[in-house]
Design an enzyme around this catalytic site. Sequence first.
Site, short mmCIF file in Angstrom:
data_model
loop_
_atom_site.label_atom_id
_atom_site.label_comp_id
_atom_site.label_asym_id
_atom_site.label_seq_id
_atom_site.Cartn_x
_atom_site.Cartn_y
_atom_site.Cartn_z
N TRP A 356 35.95 11.85 -28.39
CA TRP A 356 35.07 10.78 -28.91
C TRP A 356 34.65 11.04 -30.34
CZ3 TRP A 356 29.25 10.99 -28.94
CH2 TRP A 356 28.78 12.32 -28.97
N ASP A 357 34.81 12.29 -30.80
CA ASP A 357 34.48 12.66 -32.18
C ASP A 357 35.09 11.65 -33.15
OD1 ASP A 357 34.67 14.84 -30.36
OD2 ASP A 357 34.82 16.30 -31.98
N GLU A 485 26.76 18.64 -23.19
CA GLU A 485 27.63 19.26 -22.19
C GLU A 485 26.97 20.42 -21.45
OE1 GLU A 485 31.13 19.97 -24.57
OE2 GLU A 485 31.85 17.93 -24.19
N LYS A 597 23.16 21.10 -25.30
CA LYS A 597 24.13 21.75 -26.20
C LYS A 597 24.07 21.10 -27.59
CE LYS A 597 29.13 22.56 -26.60
NZ LYS A 597 30.43 22.12 -26.08
N GLN A 598 23.86 19.78 -27.59
CA GLN A 598 24.01 19.01 -28.82
C GLN A 598 23.19 17.73 -28.72
OE1 GLN A 598 28.03 18.60 -26.98
NE2 GLN A 598 28.23 17.01 -28.53
O1 IFM Z 1 33.88 16.22 -28.40
C1 IFM Z 1 33.29 17.44 -28.61
C2 IFM Z 1 32.18 17.62 -27.60
O2 IFM Z 1 31.18 16.66 -27.77
C3 IFM Z 1 31.57 18.99 -27.73
N1 IFM Z 1 32.58 19.98 -27.52
C4 IFM Z 1 33.62 19.89 -28.53
C5 IFM Z 1 34.30 18.54 -28.49
C6 IFM Z 1 35.36 18.46 -29.60
O3 IFM Z 1 34.77 18.54 -30.86
#
Ligand code: IFM
Length: 765
Positions: A356-357, A485, A597-598
Amino acid sequence: MNAKVERTEPASKSRIAIGDGGWTLSIDGPAPTQERWAETIFALANGAIGVRASIDELGGGDGSTFLTAAYEVSPIVYHERFRGFAETTDTRVPVAEAIGLDVAIGGSAIDFTTASAERTRRTLDLRSGVLTRETRWRLADGRRIAVRAERLVPLDGTTGYARRIAVSPIGFAAAIALTPRLLPAPTAAGQADDPRLGVNLHAHGFAPFGELRPEMVVEKLRGSGIAVAATQAIRGETQAQVVADGSISIEIFTGYAVVADATDPNHLSDIAAATAADLADTGFDALVDRQRAALDAFWRNAVVEIEGDEAAQGCETAATLRLNLFHLFQSAGRDGQGSAAAKGLTGQGYEGHYFWDTEVFMLPVLAVSAPEIARAMLAYRYATLDAAIANARALNHDQGALYAWRTIAGRECSAHYPSGSAEYHINAAIAYAIGFYDKATGDTGFLVEMGAEMLVQTARLWIALGAHEARTGQFCIRGVTGPDEYTALIDNNWYTNRMAQAHLRLAAEVVDRVAAAAPDAWANTAARIGYTPAEATAWTAAADAMRLPYDEKLRIDAQDDSFLDKPRWDLAGTPADKFPLLLHYHPMTLYRHQVAKQADLVLGLVLGGDGIDRERKRRAYDHYDSVTAHDSTLSACSFSILASDVGRSDEAWRHFRSTAFVDVDDLHHNTDHGVHMAAMAGSWLAFAWGFGGFRLREGAPSFAPTLPAAWRGYGFAMLWRGSRLRIDVDAGGATYRNLDGPAVSFAHRDQNITLAPGETRRLGA
Ligand code: IFM
């Protein structure tokens, strides 16, 4: 603030020197331990091929070259396989290596592993796209030679690259011979204990294809059947008697061919040879001229100007943002057959997969700087729509399409579904990108051809997945994973639901628009995919009733139905060497805690914050910042943008630097796996969306610029529906200029502005 886990400590101490007003970047050395970092940072690409900045004389054998279309397919080996698990994975593997150069002096081959590099400087010129490396070698016998190697990868998408290499004996005369090396593909990196790298391909990988031929490598991947040929063409004399301090110089042109299901190795060789010959016919200098023209066109739109005080190293920041944009521009696919991978084409991280990046972070930047590339990236998703439909069926959804969480060819390649296939928000990401591209370009033709169909198929999935709850009537989406995640398989992830809501509304709106704009074409598509207007009614009803969890006690939007009830992870008390947490704790341990995580909810408030007041966003910002580990490089840019929005300017600055310098300073200590494309794109988002306050409001751009304390001013530009709009911000306010194109309308804070072609307007702070 969560300073403990903030990535600010550079892993790399070899800093990049900036020249030419922020247009050239140079790395001296670096220390041998940083060589892989330098190779990544200055990798060159064109969407079809990527070449790491390896040293030619040492070159070859360690995975320097990638082709978008060359990937292996290997089985995912599970001890316990359940129904619907992904069965195979695509892995973008390094291909045959043409980067090496043998140098013989007086008939004896030089072994550069026994020579010492007294000085090496690599310089990347962002305006010409040429990487120049100068190395002064002290050979084992004490003599010295200088090597100057220039390299470029033509931005037109040719599967090849060009080099010009000059070798000079210092203080002695000698007969010198240069022989370009061509090696078979090296073995791909295995995963070991880091899930962010590749997979072990076991018996898969390249095998020779056809008869061995001199000066040509032809190989075929055992699993995918994709074949690759590589060869070189040379211009110039490869041997000469060179006077002391004189030089011998040659141009080397490498051509690749990549063919799926190839049966004829000779055909492949012919294509590679023709590519190399075409490049050689053009010649290095003419290729540089073309490259400069392609980059000029890009930089006209992708403006980054910073007037900074010396302490803030304004020039350094501008150059870093430009480098990040350069990577984005050069890595994205141009032919609709590939897109922009998480690591671009710069390394083996994440197996070369698309996530999705691409749509949430990268595409919006390209939509306003290189819209034709953004379109090609969406065309790639359209080309894999059938695979997304099959994926939805594999997960037992009886209608719609679910794009693979990670993939190259379109199939799901995630072996860990809790933080893989369960991330249904990828569908909304693609819909969001379609909507953004549409608004930025007004390209209705794209919607008619591809976009509307993608929106319908992906919108259907929300209806298949979610349901109106009997008790409340709310539309609930259960058992999914959001962007965070460290929290998996939960109910009503705010981000997912908010994005799904926008997706459903967009799908209903676009279907109407396309039906009006191209009734015949739409009638055909609708019949083919069995669309009925009752579906749009259901989408709107689901969107209107979408559950968006809110915590009354904390007075913040809740990441999901249970996140805020979990015990908080002690981030401050976690030793620094235990980050990223994913490398040290079992996923279930993380899932049971309130730790992100983010950016998750925070990103939701950036992309879907309309109608939510600033105080509410600020409370959410503070809470989620305190529970986020920022273990993903995707995190910092969203935090920076929201921090700017809610007036947390110090935090906005801190997070901006974490995203901007992610690879230049190797802040996550794994740039050797490849650059972090989303964070690189995110640095421009934190710049233009964060400081510049750019948002889409009712389909039009809106700005609310702020000035970071460290700068005197900054400027950026964007292409908006054919107009090039430039925004310059200083302490007194903002100046908007419609540089070229038709009249353009936007908002500056609450003021609606229309600029006629060529018009400039100065507005107060
Ligand atoms: O898409 C990301 C995910 O959100 C976090 N782990 C790494 C992936 C690839 O950059």
